[in-house]
Every structure is written in structure tokens, then in C-alpha cells.
Scaffold this motif. Structure first.
Motif, mmCIF file in Angstrom:
data_model
loop_
_atom_site.group_PDB
_atom_site.id
_atom_site.type_symbol
_atom_site.label_atom_id
_atom_site.label_comp_id
_atom_site.label_asym_id
_atom_site.label_seq_id
_atom_site.Cartn_x
_atom_site.Cartn_y
_atom_site.Cartn_z
ATOM 1 N N GLU A 244 0.833 -1.200 0.000
ATOM 2 C CA GLU A 244 0.000 0.000 0.000
ATOM 3 C C GLU A 244 0.874 1.259 0.000
ATOM 4 N N ARG B 132 -8.498 5.946 4.737
ATOM 5 C CA ARG B 132 -8.111 6.894 3.684
ATOM 6 C C ARG B 132 -9.099 6.825 2.526
ATOM 7 N N LEU B 133 -9.459 5.610 2.105
ATOM 8 C CA LEU B 133 -10.422 5.469 1.015
ATOM 9 C C LEU B 133 -11.767 6.077 1.400
ATOM 10 N N TYR B 134 -12.179 5.844 2.640
ATOM 11 C CA TYR B 134 -13.454 6.411 3.076
ATOM 12 C C TYR B 134 -13.406 7.944 3.040
ATOM 13 N N TRP C 20 0.978 4.155 -2.914
ATOM 14 C CA TRP C 20 0.564 5.525 -2.572
ATOM 15 C C TRP C 20 1.687 6.515 -2.832
ATOM 16 N N GLU D 19 -8.151 1.740 4.602
ATOM 17 C CA GLU D 19 -9.605 1.821 4.474
ATOM 18 C C GLU D 19 -10.120 3.194 4.901
ATOM 19 N N LEU E 204 -15.232 2.855 -5.256
ATOM 20 C CA LEU E 204 -14.761 3.042 -3.886
ATOM 21 C C LEU E 204 -15.821 2.615 -2.877
ATOM 22 N N SER F 26 -6.584 1.166 -4.273
ATOM 23 C CA SER F 26 -7.919 0.931 -3.707
ATOM 24 C C SER F 26 -8.345 -0.520 -3.863
ATOM 25 N N TRP G 112 -13.675 9.049 -0.518
ATOM 26 C CA TRP G 112 -15.035 8.865 -1.019
ATOM 27 C C TRP G 112 -15.986 9.903 -0.409
#
Length: 307
Positions: A91, A126-128, A95, A124, A150, A115, A131
Motif C-alpha cells: 500500500e 483513507r479510502l473512506y 501511494w 480503508e 470506492l 484501492s 469517497w
């Protein structure tokens, strides 16, 4: 030669970058094919090599090739424990490389792979955040479909409050056809196994399979690598219904049906479902048998490679 004996040192001193992009692509493909054949390198060795290569690869097409290989190795040829061991570092590589590369397309390729493989709580979250707030790293641009992806990725990881995420994403979709598709996919994304069981059982009815592209996406969610331990029980029926799938569907649907279902299995029990089915049907339609063998090729390779 094994990567550990030759290619990794070469990568460390940028030897690969001095080659032309076509030669690099051929090298990446050959290394991957040799891993699949079990000839020289383990999945762990090739993953380590590809991680180093992606941080130095200047050509977009070659970078895309590396990222495809990374995702395939990560999900198809590593055990869950091995994924946990390498996931956080992978990851970070993805990134940081995404932040560093200047080209918008390359940034998007790296973000999509990031992702796709995220397993850590930090990832997770960070993705949230991306989004929810729709605030992206500099140079990264996402479409509505990317945000939908996402939301699906968070649901598959059973992120806290994921039903609200799915509902909110549905509210963001303006096109009526895309909104209907997203609504259709909710059952396949559910963390409730009873809901997923009912959805899969419904697919025995040809009427439930009329939106074939939607069905293929839903199957990819049912059989996501994070769910295969549960969803393996669907595989026998997947094969049992195949002849009817061919009879009632588009000419390309049987292959898509199989590919979305069998793409990420590794276990001996999954392989046995396939071999038992073929043994019970010695005179099975040759074209459908060929499609089964093609769709399950990585399953049987994983069994050989991971022993």
C-alpha cells in the motif's frame, strides 16, 4: 535466472530502466509466465521485484502491466496470511509512487490498484475519507464510476456504516440506468450472507440473468477474494447451470459467468469441485468444457505454485 540471484540487484541499480520499454514489457511478461509455470520464481519473489520496478517504471503501458501483475499475484497466488504480511508495505509503495509520478493517467492507475488491494485500517480510512469528502491527492481525478467503485470496495471490506455509504452513493448517481444498476448490485454487496445466498439462488432463473453485464459484476462481488471462503459453496451450482447459461444467454456470457466466479479461488476443495464435475460429465459439451478449463486455469496453477 531467479530474481533473487540476478534481477533484483539489476533493478536496484536501474538496469531495467536503461532497456527500451518493449524489452522491459517482454521481461515483465516472461517473469510472470515463468512464475505461473513454476520454473524459476515464487509469487513472493516476483511481487518484491514488481514493487521495486513500479517505483522506477517511466512508461505508462509498462506500469499498467506491472500493476495488473501485482494485483493478480496479491489476490490469486498469496495466502491470506501472506497478504497481511506484505499488504501494508505494498500500500505504501503504491501511494507514494502515485504522489510522485507527474502524469494524470499514471496517478489514476496507481490509485485504482491501491484501492483494489487495501487491507489495512489506515488504508480503508483513507479510502473512506476520499469517497466521503471527494478531496483527492493533487493530480488525481475520479469519475462517478470510480466513486461507485470506492463505495463497493468499502462495502466488501465491511467498513463501518457501509450500508449508509451504499445509499449515499446511490443518491449521487444521476443517470437512471446507472442508478438502477447500482440498486441491483446492493444484494451482492451485502455483508448479510442470507441476502447473498438468496441472490445467488435467484440466478437459476433465466429471467434473473437478463441484465448479463450486471450479473457478471454482481458475481465478482459474491466471489471477491475476501469472500471466497464463504462463497465457494456456490461453485458447484455455477457449473451445474452452465449449459442453461449458454442456452439462454449471449454467446459471451458463459465465459464471463465462469471468469467472474472462479477467478480468485486457490483451495484444493475448489479444485475438486471442478474435477468432480468434469468426471461426472465425460461427454460434456467440448466448447463449454474448454471454457471451464480456461476459467479455472489460475485455480489449478495456484494449487501447484502454492504447495
Amino acid at each position: 535466472l531467479p530474481i533473487s540471484d540476478h534481477f533484483m540487484p539489476w533493478m536496484l541499480d536501474s538496469g531495467m530502466v536503461r532497456l527500451g520499454p518493449v524489452t522491459r514489457a517482454a521481461t515483465y511478461i516472461n517473469l510472470y509466465e515463468n512464475m505461473l509455470d513454476g520454473k524459476a520464481n515464487t509469487p513472493e519473489q516476483l511481487l518484491a521485484f514488481d514493487r521495486r520496478a513500479l517505483t522506477r517504471e517511466p512508461e505508462e503501458l509498462d506500469l499498467n502491466l506491472l500493476l495488473d501483475q501485482l494485483s493478480s499475484i496479491f489476490w490469486r497466488f498469496l495466502t491470506p496470511a501472506e497478504r497481511e504480511a506484505v499488504g501494508r508495505g505494498l500500500e505504501a509503495d503504491l501511494w507514494q509512487t502515485m504522489l510522485r509520478v507527474p502524469a494524470e493517467n499514471e496517478k489514476k492507475l496507481l490509485f485504482r490498484t491501491y484501492s483494489n488491494i487495501v487491507l489495512s485500517k489506515e488504508g480503508e480510512d483513507r479510502l473512506y475519507g476520499i469517497w466521503k469528502e471527494q478531496r483527492l491527492p493533487a493530480g488525481v481525478k475520479l469519475s462517478e464510476d470510480d466513486y461507485t467503485g470506492l463505495a463497493a470496495a468499502l462495502a466488501l471490506r465491511v467498513y463501518p456504516g457501509y450500508p449508509d455509504i451504499l445509499r449515499e452513493q446511490g443518491g449521487r448517481i444521476q443517470n437512471s440506468d446507472r442508478k438502477a444498476r447500482w440498486q441491483y448490485l446492493q444484494t451482492a454487496l451485502s455483508a448479510d450472507t442470507a441476502v447473498r445466498d438468496r441472490y445467488f439462488a435467484s440466478l437459476q432463473d433465466p429471467v434473473a440473468r437478463r441484465k448479463e453485464a450486471w450479473v457478471v459484476t454482481a458475481l465478482s462481488y459474491l466471489h471477491h477474494p475476501l469472500r471466497v471462503a464463504y462463497s465457494e459453496k456456490y461453485l458447484a451450482a455455477t457449473l451445474d447451470w452452465l449449459a442453461d447459461i449458454q442456452r439462454t444467454g449471449d454467446v459471451f456470457f458463459p465465459q464471463s459467468w465462469l471468469g467472474a466466479s472462479f477467478g480468485y479461488y486457490q483451495t484444493a476443495s475448489a479444485a475438486k469441485i471442478v474435477t468432480d464435475f468434469l468426471a461426472r460429465h465425460p461427454d460434456y459439451n467440448p466448447k463449454l468444457k474448454a471454457k471451464i478449463l480456461q476459467a479455472t486455469d489460475n485455480l489449478f496453477r495456484a494449487r501447484r505454485i502454492m504447495k
